[in-house]
Design a protein around this motif. Sequence first.
Motif, PDB file in Angstrom:
ATOM      1  N   ILE A  50       0.828  -1.209   0.000  1.00  0.00           N
ATOM      2  CA  ILE A  50       0.000   0.000   0.000  1.00  0.00           C
ATOM      3  C   ILE A  50       0.862   1.258   0.000  1.00  0.00           C
ATOM      4  O   ILE A  50       0.542   2.241  -0.684  1.00  0.00           O
ATOM      5  CB  ILE A  50      -0.989  -0.028   1.183  1.00  0.00           C
ATOM      6  CG1 ILE A  50      -2.032  -1.123   0.923  1.00  0.00           C
ATOM      7  CG2 ILE A  50      -1.652   1.332   1.404  1.00  0.00           C
ATOM      8  CD1 ILE A  50      -2.892  -1.479   2.104  1.00  0.00           C
ATOM      9  N   ASP A  73      -4.400   5.669   3.232  1.00  0.00           N
ATOM     10  CA  ASP A  73      -3.566   4.465   3.313  1.00  0.00           C
ATOM     11  C   ASP A  73      -3.923   3.631   4.541  1.00  0.00           C
ATOM     12  O   ASP A  73      -4.013   2.408   4.468  1.00  0.00           O
ATOM     13  CB  ASP A  73      -2.080   4.838   3.399  1.00  0.00           C
ATOM     14  CG  ASP A  73      -1.540   5.498   2.149  1.00  0.00           C
ATOM     15  OD1 ASP A  73      -2.018   5.186   1.039  1.00  0.00           O
ATOM     16  OD2 ASP A  73      -0.623   6.335   2.283  1.00  0.00           O
ATOM     17  N   GLU A  76      -7.093   1.764   4.009  1.00  0.00           N
ATOM     18  CA  GLU A  76      -6.856   0.665   3.072  1.00  0.00           C
ATOM     19  C   GLU A  76      -6.130  -0.493   3.761  1.00  0.00           C
ATOM     20  O   GLU A  76      -6.468  -1.662   3.546  1.00  0.00           O
ATOM     21  CB  GLU A  76      -6.042   1.167   1.874  1.00  0.00           C
ATOM     22  CG  GLU A  76      -5.925   0.155   0.761  1.00  0.00           C
ATOM     23  CD  GLU A  76      -5.232   0.694  -0.480  1.00  0.00           C
ATOM     24  OE1 GLU A  76      -4.948  -0.121  -1.375  1.00  0.00           O
ATOM     25  OE2 GLU A  76      -4.967   1.907  -0.565  1.00  0.00           O
ATOM     26  N   ASP A  80      -7.724  -4.187   4.100  1.00  0.00           N
ATOM     27  CA  ASP A  80      -7.004  -5.321   3.510  1.00  0.00           C
ATOM     28  C   ASP A  80      -6.653  -6.378   4.560  1.00  0.00           C
ATOM     29  O   ASP A  80      -6.733  -7.568   4.293  1.00  0.00           O
ATOM     30  CB  ASP A  80      -5.728  -4.846   2.807  1.00  0.00           C
ATOM     31  CG  ASP A  80      -5.992  -4.225   1.445  1.00  0.00           C
ATOM     32  OD1 ASP A  80      -7.173  -3.955   1.121  1.00  0.00           O
ATOM     33  OD2 ASP A  80      -5.017  -3.993   0.703  1.00  0.00           O
TER      34      ASP A  80
END
Length: 120
Positions: A50, A73, A76, A80
């Motif tokens: 990332i 970020d 994310e 994830d």
Amino acid sequence: MSARTLLASLLFVTCNPLAAESGAQPKVDAVCTGDTRDAVEKVRNTVARILKKPPAQIDASKLLVEQGADELDIMEVVLDIEEEFKVRIPDSAIGSTPHQIGKVLTVEKLVQVVSGLPRK
């Protein structure tokens, strides 16, 4: 303290070196396996992907924001990791806003949190 509780405490601290600093309490049935090291590598690889950095440049104990992560970020990474480990990370474990999360989130913190959650 019983021998079993003492052993669990030792295993917990060995598997999770930040446990003593964070004040976290071990579960009596905690077992240390290679899974902890595998989890650290999985989380480190996710963060590296990332942040578009080599995994070797990701410091597991350093805040993600100090390693270049912005709020997007961070979100994310959390999403994830939830998908990869098949868990739902509660806001209470890391914070309810990206700003709050950024103040505490490290690779080690993520591993600590996902290790204690039931799988979906």
